[in-house]
Structures are given as C-alpha cells and as structure tokens.
Design a protein around this motif. Structure first.
Motif, PDB file in Angstrom:
ATOM      1  N   GLY A  27      -7.293  30.976   7.760  1.00  0.00           N
ATOM      2  CA  GLY A  27      -6.865  29.764   6.963  1.00  0.00           C
ATOM      3  C   GLY A  27      -6.322  28.492   7.753  1.00  0.00           C
ATOM      4  O   GLY A  27      -6.650  27.442   7.437  1.00  0.00           O
ATOM      5  N   THR A  28      -5.909  29.007   8.863  1.00  0.00           N
ATOM      6  CA  THR A  28      -5.488  27.693   9.842  1.00  0.00           C
ATOM      7  C   THR A  28      -6.747  27.089  10.386  1.00  0.00           C
ATOM      8  O   THR A  28      -6.935  25.837  10.474  1.00  0.00           O
ATOM      9  CB  THR A  28      -4.711  28.139  10.926  1.00  0.00           C
ATOM     10  OG1 THR A  28      -3.651  29.060  10.739  1.00  0.00           O
ATOM     11  CG2 THR A  28      -4.080  27.274  12.080  1.00  0.00           C
ATOM     12  N   SER A  29      -7.714  27.852  10.649  1.00  0.00           N
ATOM     13  CA  SER A  29      -8.988  27.286  11.175  1.00  0.00           C
ATOM     14  C   SER A  29      -9.594  26.499  10.011  1.00  0.00           C
ATOM     15  O   SER A  29     -10.141  25.212  10.585  1.00  0.00           O
ATOM     16  CB  SER A  29     -10.024  28.307  11.467  1.00  0.00           C
ATOM     17  OG  SER A  29     -11.228  27.953  11.663  1.00  0.00           O
ATOM     18  N   GLU A  30      -9.494  26.763   8.867  1.00  0.00           N
ATOM     19  CA  GLU A  30     -10.265  26.028   7.817  1.00  0.00           C
ATOM     20  C   GLU A  30      -9.455  24.752   7.424  1.00  0.00           C
ATOM     21  O   GLU A  30     -10.024  23.745   7.249  1.00  0.00           O
ATOM     22  CB  GLU A  30     -10.383  26.785   6.569  1.00  0.00           C
ATOM     23  CG  GLU A  30     -11.617  27.705   6.787  1.00  0.00           C
ATOM     24  CD  GLU A  30     -11.700  28.463   5.539  1.00  0.00           C
ATOM     25  OE1 GLU A  30     -10.847  28.462   4.540  1.00  0.00           O
ATOM     26  OE2 GLU A  30     -12.587  29.626   5.650  1.00  0.00           O
ATOM     27  N   ALA A  31      -8.041  24.871   7.618  1.00  0.00           N
ATOM     28  CA  ALA A  31      -7.149  23.663   7.536  1.00  0.00           C
ATOM     29  C   ALA A  31      -7.535  22.679   8.656  1.00  0.00           C
ATOM     30  O   ALA A  31      -7.656  21.470   8.393  1.00  0.00           O
ATOM     31  CB  ALA A  31      -5.944  24.000   7.460  1.00  0.00           C
ATOM     32  N   LEU A  32      -7.605  23.123   9.802  1.00  0.00           N
ATOM     33  CA  LEU A  32      -7.951  22.150  10.846  1.00  0.00           C
ATOM     34  C   LEU A  32      -9.640  21.395  10.763  1.00  0.00           C
ATOM     35  O   LEU A  32      -9.477  20.538  11.247  1.00  0.00           O
ATOM     36  CB  LEU A  32      -7.911  22.892  12.222  1.00  0.00           C
ATOM     37  CG  LEU A  32      -6.370  23.264  12.723  1.00  0.00           C
ATOM     38  CD1 LEU A  32      -6.430  24.085  14.074  1.00  0.00           C
ATOM     39  CD2 LEU A  32      -5.593  22.103  13.133  1.00  0.00           C
ATOM     40  N   ALA A  36     -10.005  17.562  10.691  1.00  0.00           N
ATOM     41  CA  ALA A  36     -10.777  16.945  11.640  1.00  0.00           C
ATOM     42  C   ALA A  36     -12.156  16.186  10.845  1.00  0.00           C
ATOM     43  O   ALA A  36     -12.375  15.130  11.362  1.00  0.00           O
ATOM     44  CB  ALA A  36     -11.640  18.030  12.502  1.00  0.00           C
ATOM     45  N   ALA A  37     -12.726  16.585   9.722  1.00  0.00           N
ATOM     46  CA  ALA A  37     -13.511  15.927   9.092  1.00  0.00           C
ATOM     47  C   ALA A  37     -13.142  14.713   8.429  1.00  0.00           C
ATOM     48  O   ALA A  37     -13.587  13.623   8.347  1.00  0.00           O
ATOM     49  CB  ALA A  37     -14.056  17.122   8.028  1.00  0.00           C
ATOM     50  N   LEU A  38     -11.828  14.866   7.750  1.00  0.00           N
ATOM     51  CA  LEU A  38     -11.088  13.702   7.180  1.00  0.00           C
ATOM     52  C   LEU A  38     -10.785  12.647   8.386  1.00  0.00           C
ATOM     53  O   LEU A  38     -10.927  11.495   8.258  1.00  0.00           O
ATOM     54  CB  LEU A  38      -9.497  13.949   6.488  1.00  0.00           C
ATOM     55  CG  LEU A  38      -9.698  14.742   5.499  1.00  0.00           C
ATOM     56  CD1 LEU A  38      -8.610  15.382   5.177  1.00  0.00           C
ATOM     57  CD2 LEU A  38     -10.226  13.804   4.205  1.00  0.00           C
ATOM     58  N   ILE A  80      -2.954  17.196   5.640  1.00  0.00           N
ATOM     59  CA  ILE A  80      -4.150  17.004   4.934  1.00  0.00           C
ATOM     60  C   ILE A  80      -3.677  15.694   3.926  1.00  0.00           C
ATOM     61  O   ILE A  80      -4.648  14.865   3.637  1.00  0.00           O
ATOM     62  CB  ILE A  80      -4.686  18.042   4.232  1.00  0.00           C
ATOM     63  CG1 ILE A  80      -5.304  19.074   5.248  1.00  0.00           C
ATOM     64  CG2 ILE A  80      -5.981  17.866   3.277  1.00  0.00           C
ATOM     65  CD1 ILE A  80      -5.588  20.388   5.023  1.00  0.00           C
ATOM     66  N   GLU A  81      -2.806  16.137   3.392  1.00  0.00           N
ATOM     67  CA  GLU A  81      -2.258  14.868   2.502  1.00  0.00           C
ATOM     68  C   GLU A  81      -2.173  13.713   2.819  1.00  0.00           C
ATOM     69  O   GLU A  81      -2.537  12.544   2.122  1.00  0.00           O
ATOM     70  CB  GLU A  81      -1.104  15.238   1.593  1.00  0.00           C
ATOM     71  CG  GLU A  81      -1.209  16.581   0.633  1.00  0.00           C
ATOM     72  CD  GLU A  81      -0.959  17.814   1.355  1.00  0.00           C
ATOM     73  OE1 GLU A  81      -1.161  19.025   0.801  1.00  0.00           O
ATOM     74  OE2 GLU A  81      -0.702  17.942   2.707  1.00  0.00           O
ATOM     75  N   LEU A  90      -8.194   3.028   2.816  1.00  0.00           N
ATOM     76  CA  LEU A  90      -9.265   2.589   3.523  1.00  0.00           C
ATOM     77  C   LEU A  90     -10.613   2.524   2.547  1.00  0.00           C
ATOM     78  O   LEU A  90     -11.730   2.117   2.850  1.00  0.00           O
ATOM     79  CB  LEU A  90      -9.740   3.163   4.883  1.00  0.00           C
ATOM     80  CG  LEU A  90      -8.591   3.201   5.917  1.00  0.00           C
ATOM     81  CD1 LEU A  90      -9.191   3.940   7.011  1.00  0.00           C
ATOM     82  CD2 LEU A  90      -8.525   1.677   6.526  1.00  0.00           C
ATOM     83  N   GLY A  91     -10.356   2.786   1.187  1.00  0.00           N
ATOM     84  CA  GLY A  91     -11.277   2.650   0.323  1.00  0.00           C
ATOM     85  C   GLY A  91     -12.394   4.067   0.198  1.00  0.00           C
ATOM     86  O   GLY A  91     -13.243   4.058  -0.336  1.00  0.00           O
ATOM     87  N   GLY A  92     -11.911   4.941   1.052  1.00  0.00           N
ATOM     88  CA  GLY A  92     -12.823   6.286   1.067  1.00  0.00           C
ATOM     89  C   GLY A  92     -12.173   7.227  -0.276  1.00  0.00           C
ATOM     90  O   GLY A  92     -11.209   7.172  -0.799  1.00  0.00           O
ATOM     91  N   LEU A  93     -13.131   8.177  -0.566  1.00  0.00           N
ATOM     92  CA  LEU A  93     -12.923   9.350  -1.494  1.00  0.00           C
ATOM     93  C   LEU A  93     -13.497  10.506  -0.722  1.00  0.00           C
ATOM     94  O   LEU A  93     -14.605  10.639  -0.413  1.00  0.00           O
ATOM     95  CB  LEU A  93     -13.605   9.037  -2.516  1.00  0.00           C
ATOM     96  CG  LEU A  93     -13.610   9.876  -3.869  1.00  0.00           C
ATOM     97  CD1 LEU A  93     -12.375  10.048  -4.367  1.00  0.00           C
ATOM     98  CD2 LEU A  93     -14.866   9.653  -5.011  1.00  0.00           C
ATOM     99  N   ALA A  94     -12.553  11.535  -0.873  1.00  0.00           N
ATOM    100  CA  ALA A  94     -13.149  12.948  -0.341  1.00  0.00           C
ATOM    101  C   ALA A  94     -13.364  13.976  -1.400  1.00  0.00           C
ATOM    102  O   ALA A  94     -13.020  13.908  -2.590  1.00  0.00           O
ATOM    103  CB  ALA A  94     -11.752  13.483   0.535  1.00  0.00           C
TER     104      ALA A  94
END
Length: 112
Positions: A27-32, A36-38, A80-81, A90-94
């Motif tokens: 869970g922690t790994s996936e949250a990180l 990182a992707a964001l 994450i929020e 910045l005009g992005g959408l995830a």
C-alpha cells in the motif's frame, strides 16, 4: 589438482517497484508511486512552460517553502490530494488505472 571454490554472488532481486524494494508494504509502495507520477507530471509542465518559483507561488496559491519542497521532490511532505490539486491548478487532469493480478486469498476467521 586445484580445488575450485564457488563464490556466493549477492542476489539483488527487484520487484519492479523502486519503492517496494526498500521494504515498503504494498500500500505504501503504491501510494509513493502515485505521488512520484504526479510529481513528474507537475515538474514536466513546470519545465515545459518555464515557470519560476514566484510564478508557482501565485498559480498554486502556496508560500515559497511549499513551492520549494515541490520543486525539490519532497513528496513525503505532500498528500496525493495536494499533488492532484497542484496538477489541476496547472491545467492537468489525472486518470487512475486499477488492475487485479490474482484472486485474493480468503482470510482465516477468528472466533472468540
């Protein structure tokens, strides 16, 4: 004749996730990984558009120390929020993709 010695070679088996290898739970790994992707998306648009810290302070409505943390990749200090909010400013959408690898194992019932 000479005796041949076999040397043990250290195994560095990797799981495919840079955050999982140091021993984080899944869970922690996936949250990180999501953080990182964001962060990478945010930093990419910042570089592409040539934003400076002062620009980001106004665009993100954040004080200089928060902008500095963002630009220096200190994702442990951000939710994450909050990163999603920055991306939106910045005009992005995830978009998030969810996948399942195998059927989960049943948990043992504990009775009192």
């Amino acid at each position: 004749h000479l005796k041949t010695e076999k040397k043990k070679v250290a195994s560095n088996k990797q799981t495919g996730s840079v955050f999982h290898d140091p021993g984080f739970d899944q869970g922690t790994s996936e949250a990180l990984e999501v953080k990182a992707a964001l962060l990478n998306a945010i930093l990419g648009v910042v570089e592409e558009r040539g934003y400076k810290q002062r620009d980001l302070e106004k665009l993100l409505n954040q004080p200089q120390p928060r902008v500095s943390e963002l630009l220096n990749g200190k994702i442990s200090k951000m939710s994450i929020e909050k990163l999603l909010d920055y991306l939106q400013c910045l005009g992005g959408l995830a978009r998030i993709t969810v996948s399942f690898q195998e059927k989960p194992k049943k948990r043992a019932r504990v009775t009192a």
